[in-house]
Enzyme design. Sequence first.
Site, PDB file in Angstrom:
ATOM      1  N   GLY A 250     -17.323  26.117 -15.753  1.00  0.00           N
ATOM      2  CA  GLY A 250     -16.827  27.437 -16.132  1.00  0.00           C
ATOM      3  C   GLY A 250     -15.821  27.373 -17.263  1.00  0.00           C
ATOM      4  CG  ASP A 251     -12.419  25.230 -16.562  1.00  0.00           C
ATOM      5  OD1 ASP A 251     -12.137  26.370 -16.166  1.00  0.00           O
ATOM      6  OD2 ASP A 251     -12.264  24.203 -15.871  1.00  0.00           O
TER       7      ASP A 251
END
Length: 299
Positions: A250-251
């Site tokens: 996600g990052d």
Amino acid sequence: MICTVTFNPSLDYIVRVDDMRLGVINRTTYEQVLPGGKGINVSIVLGNLGHESCALGFLAGFTGAEIARRVREAHVHADFIEVENGMSRINAKIKSNEETELNGQGPLITEENIEQLYAKLDVLGQGDTLVISGSVPNTLPGDMYERIMARLGGRGVRIVVDAERDLLTRVLPHHPFLVKPNNIELGDIYGAQLKTRADVVPYAQRMQREGARNVLVSMAGEGGVLVAETGEVFESPAAKGTVVNSVGAGDSAVAGFLAGLAETGSYETAFHMALSAGSASAFSDHLATRPEVEALMAR
């Protein structure tokens, strides 16, 4: 300038254990140590994609020194605040028959430390980007996200927020430039089960109406959705591949979005770069690199 804030960085100790059992000695078959924290991951992937950023946050003790060393080793500019009491946490991630995590507490952050962070953020202005993500340790005020956004309000800073539930919903009135929930987090906020991209779109649009300028929703193997401030809606399935490690995916998507938008000015390209960066990290035991992202985008 792009800055990331990680309130409670960690050293992530990742191990594999064959048939782990409680109450006996277990021996590892694989070990890896990485600097951990959502903002740190965003900075590392931005660097891998050719974009400079500055990693901010709080560090303490010998673990803090090692986190800073590893961040700099990844060619990221580190400007952490050194905290006197306690030590930066070690998070143990044990991969066996089941995955188990043991997360440390982190150091004691004082009001003086918070003021030091504000001083570093006060240099940001028109055209700069700030990424604030992850949990807030119990030694910080629970409304740190709102405090930062209120302080920087009106300066033209694009603020990206990647957080869960109340941390995310409370910042919507401050009109963050980008928010990035996954479909499960988005569903939890609105009390719905969001399994398909079609399910996600109306709830992402609802979050946009409540204040977010752009809403990027990651959906693991289902791909993702972007509701852009232009009124456009983009959706795409995920790239095909074998998931090795989902930590940091996600990052990586946040970093891919910012890189793609900076390079092209196109929300569509930024969206596809976000999905490709997230998949590239998930398909390897390291965070996404530029060649890996470009290969997935070409597919």
